[in-house]
Design an enzyme around this catalytic site. Structure first.
Site, PDB file in Angstrom:
ATOM      1  N   ASP A  77       0.697  -1.229  -0.016  1.00 32.41           N
ATOM      2  CA  ASP A  77      -0.016   0.042  -0.012  1.00 32.41           C
ATOM      3  C   ASP A  77       0.991   1.180  -0.088  1.00 32.41           C
ATOM      4  OD1 ASP A  77       1.061  -0.281   2.610  1.00 32.41           O
ATOM      5  OD2 ASP A  77      -1.003  -0.514   3.516  1.00 32.41           O
ATOM      6  N   HIS A  92      -7.464  -3.953   9.995  1.00 37.30           N
ATOM      7  CA  HIS A  92      -6.932  -3.863   8.634  1.00 37.30           C
ATOM      8  C   HIS A  92      -5.555  -4.721   8.231  1.00 37.30           C
ATOM      9  CE1 HIS A  92      -4.885   0.127   9.439  1.00 37.30           C
ATOM     10  NE2 HIS A  92      -3.865  -0.989   9.193  1.00 37.30           N
ATOM     11  N   GLU A 140      -9.717  -1.474   4.925  1.00 33.54           N
ATOM     12  CA  GLU A 140     -10.271  -1.153   6.241  1.00 33.54           C
ATOM     13  C   GLU A 140     -11.519  -2.130   6.408  1.00 33.54           C
ATOM     14  OE1 GLU A 140      -8.670   0.687   7.982  1.00 33.54           O
ATOM     15  OE2 GLU A 140      -8.203   2.641   7.547  1.00 33.54           O
ATOM     16  N   ASN A 165      -7.747  -1.983  14.183  1.00 32.82           N
ATOM     17  CA  ASN A 165      -9.021  -2.331  13.640  1.00 32.82           C
ATOM     18  C   ASN A 165      -9.129  -3.379  12.570  1.00 32.82           C
ATOM     19  OD1 ASN A 165      -8.023  -1.354  11.161  1.00 32.82           O
ATOM     20  ND2 ASN A 165      -9.527   0.353  10.989  1.00 32.82           N
TER      21      ASN A 165
HETATM   22  C1  GLP Z   1      -0.161   0.771   8.502  1.00 28.12           C
HETATM   23  C2  GLP Z   1      -0.120  -0.067   7.429  1.00 28.12           C
HETATM   24  C3  GLP Z   1      -0.391  -1.525   7.339  1.00 28.12           C
HETATM   25  C4  GLP Z   1       0.224  -2.027   8.629  1.00 28.12           C
HETATM   26  C5  GLP Z   1      -0.266  -1.313   9.794  1.00 28.12           C
HETATM   27  C6  GLP Z   1       0.296  -1.646  11.156  1.00 28.12           C
HETATM   28  O1  GLP Z   1      -1.555   1.223   8.618  1.00 28.12           O
HETATM   29  N1  GLP Z   1      -0.681   0.287   6.135  1.00 28.12           N
HETATM   30  O2  GLP Z   1      -0.068  -2.322   6.346  1.00 28.12           O
HETATM   31  O3  GLP Z   1      -0.181  -3.344   8.717  1.00 28.12           O
HETATM   32  O4  GLP Z   1       0.210   0.011   9.539  1.00 28.12           O
HETATM   33  O5  GLP Z   1       1.174  -0.874  11.468  1.00 28.12           O
HETATM   34  P1  GLP Z   1       2.265  -0.972  12.700  1.00 28.12           P
HETATM   35  O6  GLP Z   1       3.272  -2.107  12.400  1.00 28.12           O
HETATM   36  O7  GLP Z   1       3.012   0.308  12.784  1.00 28.12           O
HETATM   37  O8  GLP Z   1       1.596  -1.208  13.857  1.00 28.12           O
END
Ligand code: GLP
Length: 222
Positions: free
Chosen positions: A62, A125, A130, A123
């Site tokens: 992403d 995702h 989402e 949440n």
């Molecule tokens: C972002 C990314 C996700 C990732 C998530 C968790 O929202 N788009 O792909 O899995 O963060 O991130 P973190 O590892 O910082 O908790």
């Protein structure tokens, strides 16, 4: 089953082992790669192992819709944490791009993703799919949820600076990966991880679709 590891270092080295084996056994591997704080240790491990990335093809899961030259963009993140520290060919590292059918074709044309490493949002995702996302979704533009904007505001000067939109691989795209590794770190992820992996498979919890993947491993540390 959720594999609980003793420390963040162990999580990082365990997942780096999996990526290393994949690259060594299949130098032409196609990888789907995550961003966020959780994979940082894995990227450090991989860089320190001085692997040969010259034939590896990567697809990021992403990107924010934002100026890609700013440090918070996922393009900057990947350059800083992996690409500029390995011998990967710039032409072999792909971020979601328009037309989205072209990005999907590039994945398909490379015969699909061999190994997909995923994080999970609080949440539920995965990538930026989402809650409410259809399980059949492909690469597309999405609006970020309030929760995600709040969670990710720690990377920006203020919450107003967090992009409200992103481009993400779809759940359908991700599920076609041959192998998936889901990683999560911290107490705040434990509840959603349990709900996603042991609860009902529902669009309300996008990661729950992973229960239907036949080759998935989950690694967690608190
Ligand atoms: C972002 C990314 C996700 C990732 C998530 C968790 O929202 N788009 O792909 O899995 O963060 O991130 P973190 O590892 O910082 O908790």
């Amino acid at each position: 089953m959720i594999n609980v590891l003793k420390s963040y270092n162990e999580l990082s080295s365990t997942v780096a082992d999996i990526v290393e084996t994949q690259i060594k056994e299949h130098p032409l591997s196609k990888l789907a790669l995550p961003t966020g704080s959780t994979p940082l240790g894995m990227y450090d491990e991989l860089v320190n192992r001085k692997l040969d990335w010259k034939s590896v093809i990567t697809f990021n899961l992403d990107v924010y819709l934002m100026n890609i030259n700013l440090p918070q963009s996922y393009q900057s993140y990947m350059r800083k944490n992996l690409f500029d520290r390995t011998n990967i060919y710039p032409d072999n590292s792909h971020f979601p791009f328009r037309p989205f059918s072209g990005f999907e074709d590039k994945i398909e044309g490379s015969k699909g993703i061999d190994l997909c490493i995923l994080g999970i949002g609080t949440n539920g995702h995965i990538a930026f799919n989402e809650p409410g996302s259809s399980f059949k979704t492909r690469t597309r533009v999405v609006n970020l949820s309030e929760q995600t904007i709040k969670d990710n505001s720690r990377f920006f000067d203020s919450i107003e600076d967090v992009p409200t939109q992103a481009i993400t691989m779809g759940l359908g795209t991700i599920m076609e990966s041959k192998k998936i590794i889901l990683i999560a770190s911290g107490d705040h992820k434990l509840n959603i991880l349990n709900v996603a992996m042991n609860g009902e498979v529902t669009k309300t919890v996008p990661a729950s679709i992973l229960q239907r993947h036949k080759d998935i491993e989950i690694y967690y540390c608190d």
